[in-house]
Write an enzyme that holds these catalytic residues in place. Structure first.
Site, mmCIF file in Angstrom:
data_model
loop_
_atom_site.group_PDB
_atom_site.id
_atom_site.type_symbol
_atom_site.label_atom_id
_atom_site.label_comp_id
_atom_site.label_asym_id
_atom_site.label_seq_id
_atom_site.Cartn_x
_atom_site.Cartn_y
_atom_site.Cartn_z
ATOM 1 C CG HIS A 89 -1.858 -0.964 1.156
ATOM 2 N ND1 HIS A 89 -2.965 -0.768 1.916
ATOM 3 C CD2 HIS A 89 -2.221 -2.125 0.548
ATOM 4 C CE1 HIS A 89 -3.895 -1.874 1.676
ATOM 5 N NE2 HIS A 89 -3.502 -2.837 1.005
ATOM 6 C CD GLU A 105 -2.220 4.370 3.198
ATOM 7 O OE1 GLU A 105 -3.522 4.588 3.181
ATOM 8 O OE2 GLU A 105 -1.760 3.484 2.125
ATOM 9 C CB CYS A 154 -6.958 -0.330 4.777
ATOM 10 S SG CYS A 154 -5.276 -0.910 4.744
ATOM 11 C CB CYS A 185 -2.388 1.708 5.931
ATOM 12 S SG CYS A 185 -1.889 0.976 4.405
#
Length: 157
Positions: A57, A59, A87, A90
């Site tokens: 991801h 992040e 999410c 993260c």
């Protein structure tokens, strides 16, 4: 929050530039920057499809970049700007990295773990508190996401 509206918009635009790289690579367009002392020290964009890895991801990639640049996982004086509400995974990484402030663009009604789906940062009883603000350039962020998913739907027909 530390930064004024100008700074929030400036850094969110930088995150949007990174999200466009994901878009071009056929990954969900999410971009992220980590800032310390008004300088970008970490950058990331979604690379799940590219790397065939659910951990990639924006992040997580930005946190990895910032930790490498600082030679530390302690990011307590840092702010994160990400184009989509983080999410669960993260948010866990944000807490563990001790990010001071989180700014995000579009709300993630399906997987958002800050405000939309669950509220982990509200008062999760963790030893570190991350302040947060959503909706910064949310229209631009949402437009990029909507365009991506529309393109994806049209290509699968």
């Amino acid at each position: 929050m530390i930064y004024n509206k100008f700074m929030e918009v400036y850094f969110m635009k930088k995150a949007l530039e990174l999200a466009k790289i994901s878009y071009e690579n056929f990954d969900v367009p999410v971009g992220c920057v980590i800032v310390k002392d008004k300088k970008i020290i970490g950058k990331g964009y979604n690379q799940k499809e590219k790397n065939k890895n659910p951990l990639c991801h924006a992040e997580i990639n930005a946190i990895n970049s910032a930790c490498k640049n600082l030679n530390s996982y302690h990011l307590e004086d840092c702010d994160m700007y990400v184009t989509l509400e983080p999410c669960l995974m993260c948010v866990g990484a944000i807490i563990n990295a001790r990010i001071k402030n989180l700014y995000f663009g579009a709300y993630n009604y399906r997987f958002g773990a800050v405000l939309s789906h669950v509220e982990l940062l509200k008062d999760g009883g963790f030893n570190h508190k991350t302040k947060y603000q959503g909706g910064i350039l949310k229209e631009e962020s949402a437009r990029l996401l909507n365009s991506f998913f529309e393109k994806l739907r049209n290509s699968s027909r």
